[in-house]
Design a protein around this motif. Sequence first.
Motif, short mmCIF file in Angstrom:
data_model
loop_
_atom_site.label_atom_id
_atom_site.label_comp_id
_atom_site.label_asym_id
_atom_site.label_seq_id
_atom_site.Cartn_x
_atom_site.Cartn_y
_atom_site.Cartn_z
N ARG A 188 0.86 -1.24 0.01
CA ARG A 188 0.06 -0.01 -0.01
C ARG A 188 0.90 1.14 -0.11
O ARG A 188 1.82 1.41 0.84
CB ARG A 188 -0.79 -0.03 1.33
N VAL A 189 0.66 2.11 -0.95
CA VAL A 189 1.32 3.40 -0.93
C VAL A 189 1.10 4.21 0.20
O VAL A 189 0.02 4.77 0.65
CB VAL A 189 1.06 4.17 -2.22
N GLY A 190 2.18 4.58 0.90
CA GLY A 190 2.23 5.43 2.04
C GLY A 190 2.46 6.75 1.93
O GLY A 190 1.72 7.71 2.14
N TYR A 191 3.48 7.06 1.09
CA TYR A 191 3.87 8.62 0.58
C TYR A 191 4.85 8.61 -0.55
O TYR A 191 5.29 7.41 -0.66
CB TYR A 191 4.12 9.40 1.84
N VAL A 192 4.54 9.72 -1.38
CA VAL A 192 5.31 9.64 -2.54
C VAL A 192 6.16 10.90 -2.47
O VAL A 192 6.01 11.85 -2.13
CB VAL A 192 4.24 9.81 -3.89
N GLU A 193 7.52 10.64 -3.08
CA GLU A 193 8.39 11.65 -3.19
C GLU A 193 8.78 11.87 -4.74
O GLU A 193 8.33 10.84 -5.37
CB GLU A 193 9.48 11.33 -2.43
N ASP A 194 9.48 12.73 -4.82
CA ASP A 194 10.02 12.86 -6.45
C ASP A 194 10.92 11.71 -6.86
O ASP A 194 10.81 11.34 -8.14
CB ASP A 194 10.81 14.07 -6.64
N TYR A 195 11.76 11.07 -6.24
CA TYR A 195 12.19 10.11 -6.42
C TYR A 195 11.81 8.53 -6.15
O TYR A 195 12.43 7.74 -6.55
CB TYR A 195 13.76 9.75 -5.48
N GLY A 196 10.58 8.53 -5.76
CA GLY A 196 10.03 7.12 -5.67
C GLY A 196 8.58 7.40 -4.81
O GLY A 196 8.33 8.31 -4.22
N LEU A 231 1.14 6.57 -9.21
CA LEU A 231 0.98 6.06 -7.82
C LEU A 231 0.41 7.11 -7.12
O LEU A 231 1.14 8.33 -6.86
CB LEU A 231 2.19 5.40 -7.15
N LYS A 232 -0.51 6.99 -6.12
CA LYS A 232 -1.09 7.97 -5.16
C LYS A 232 -1.25 7.25 -3.97
O LYS A 232 -1.25 6.01 -3.65
CB LYS A 232 -2.61 8.56 -5.69
N VAL A 233 -1.15 8.06 -2.95
CA VAL A 233 -1.27 7.38 -1.31
C VAL A 233 -2.64 6.59 -1.25
O VAL A 233 -3.61 7.03 -1.85
CB VAL A 233 -1.26 8.81 -0.57
N GLY A 234 -2.46 5.51 -0.92
CA GLY A 234 -3.43 4.50 -0.46
C GLY A 234 -3.68 3.58 -1.53
O GLY A 234 -4.32 2.83 -1.35
N ASP A 235 -3.10 3.83 -2.81
CA ASP A 235 -2.87 2.73 -3.88
C ASP A 235 -2.49 1.39 -3.42
O ASP A 235 -1.62 1.50 -2.65
CB ASP A 235 -2.36 3.20 -4.95
N GLU A 236 -3.21 0.39 -3.92
CA GLU A 236 -2.47 -0.75 -3.26
C GLU A 236 -2.21 -1.68 -4.80
O GLU A 236 -2.87 -1.76 -5.66
CB GLU A 236 -3.80 -1.86 -2.60
N VAL A 237 -0.94 -2.15 -4.69
CA VAL A 237 -0.34 -2.73 -5.83
C VAL A 237 0.52 -3.96 -5.53
O VAL A 237 0.70 -4.27 -4.27
CB VAL A 237 0.49 -1.72 -6.76
N ARG A 238 0.79 -4.78 -6.57
CA ARG A 238 1.95 -5.79 -6.23
C ARG A 238 3.20 -5.44 -6.54
O ARG A 238 3.64 -4.62 -7.66
CB ARG A 238 1.52 -6.94 -6.95
N ALA A 239 4.17 -5.81 -5.76
CA ALA A 239 5.57 -5.45 -6.05
C ALA A 239 6.53 -6.46 -5.82
O ALA A 239 6.23 -7.24 -4.79
CB ALA A 239 5.97 -4.13 -5.17
N LYS A 240 7.60 -6.38 -6.29
CA LYS A 240 8.73 -7.36 -6.08
C LYS A 240 9.92 -7.01 -5.40
O LYS A 240 10.34 -6.04 -5.66
CB LYS A 240 9.27 -8.18 -7.63
N VAL A 241 10.36 -7.61 -4.32
CA VAL A 241 11.60 -7.19 -3.63
C VAL A 241 12.79 -7.58 -4.58
O VAL A 241 13.21 -8.64 -4.90
CB VAL A 241 11.74 -8.14 -2.34
N VAL A 242 13.56 -6.49 -4.74
CA VAL A 242 14.55 -6.65 -5.67
C VAL A 242 16.20 -6.12 -5.07
O VAL A 242 16.89 -6.51 -5.29
CB VAL A 242 14.42 -5.54 -6.66
N GLY A 243 15.84 -6.11 -3.59
CA GLY A 243 17.03 -5.64 -2.77
C GLY A 243 16.88 -5.42 -1.50
O GLY A 243 15.66 -4.69 -1.21
N ILE A 244 17.68 -5.73 -0.54
CA ILE A 244 17.67 -5.75 0.85
C ILE A 244 18.84 -5.22 1.43
O ILE A 244 19.96 -5.64 1.23
CB ILE A 244 17.05 -6.87 1.64
N ASP A 245 18.97 -3.97 2.12
CA ASP A 245 20.05 -3.57 2.72
C ASP A 245 20.09 -3.55 4.19
O ASP A 245 19.30 -3.09 4.97
CB ASP A 245 20.15 -1.95 2.34
N TRP A 246 20.48 -4.86 4.65
CA TRP A 246 20.51 -5.16 6.01
C TRP A 246 20.87 -4.14 7.08
O TRP A 246 20.60 -3.94 8.16
CB TRP A 246 21.11 -6.48 6.24
#
Length: 357
Positions: A188-196, A231-246
Amino acid sequence: MPIFSATLGSFTSISSSFLSQSHLSPFVKTPCQWQHHYHTAKVLVSASGNTQIDQNPDSGLLQRPTPPDPLDDARQARRSSDWKAAKTYQDSKVIYNGRVEGFNSGGLLVRFYSVMGFLPFPQLSPVHASKEPEKSIQEIAQGLIGSIMSVKVILADEDNKKLIFSEKEAAWSKYSKQVNVGDIFEVRVGYVEDYGAFVHLRFPDGLYHLTGLIHVSEVSWDLIQDVRDILKVGDEVRAKVVGIDWGKSRINLSIRQLEEDPLLETLDKVIPQDGSADPDSMSGGDSGSIEPLPGLETILEELLQEDGIYDVRISRQGFEKRVVSQDLQLWLSNAPPTNQRFTLLARAGRQVTNFLK
């Protein structure tokens, strides 16, 4: 009516007969009176036996000092010990379960033993807003008063009296082990910035515990000028995990990688190997009626002037199923080169031209 004066000490009562003894002069100062400064009170006794207390601090009479309160020392020692414990929690990154005592305009007040700490609203887990998306952050905070919250200490500074908590960090420790590269989440989209777009990941329990980023380049295969157009706040979409920075507790996701690569779609479907365009994708006419893309000839001429390029020729033309961009775009196919020849793709609107170099 004779009046007598005397110093009122810590005794609960002083007999008027003792105060009336002539050997006690109210104007005589003992040596210790000159060495200490005390708050004094004057006792006035009339001949009829009535007693009054003069609370004038300038009376100059000696008062017995108030002994130190052992409870204050104990409280101070406890607070100092609790600050040291908070620093240990910060260094060890152990989760602490604290009670929410209140809130202000910036966050929650969370008790850490005898010390009151602060949890800024941006450090809240997304689980709260996801449960009640219609409520404001102040309403959510009001409902959290009295609850026990799992948090991590991210700052314990006794000198400056700053104790800061994070619920997000505690949630990361608990739920990040359930996330792997390649996993697909409902987000679920929480908030949107210029970069993503920052999105909240939905876990099997139906709640959103972690937040990740879909970079603007991972929103779509198409060129995106503004993420908010997609994308707008509240939108629900499917997304794939492409990277994790532990190390930085970050998750990167992609929407476009769940869609077919339009380059492969164009090469294999829109423009078949026999050179004829897909009839379902044509807007009318046949492949022979396709006009060359404006500006493409200039690009071909410039490519031939580059070192190492000996031949450039158009191989296929066709129409795509959707508009990619009104401007001319040049793509390098991800197909491996054949006989040292690379495949390029020129696209504008729905028209696409495939050529080799």
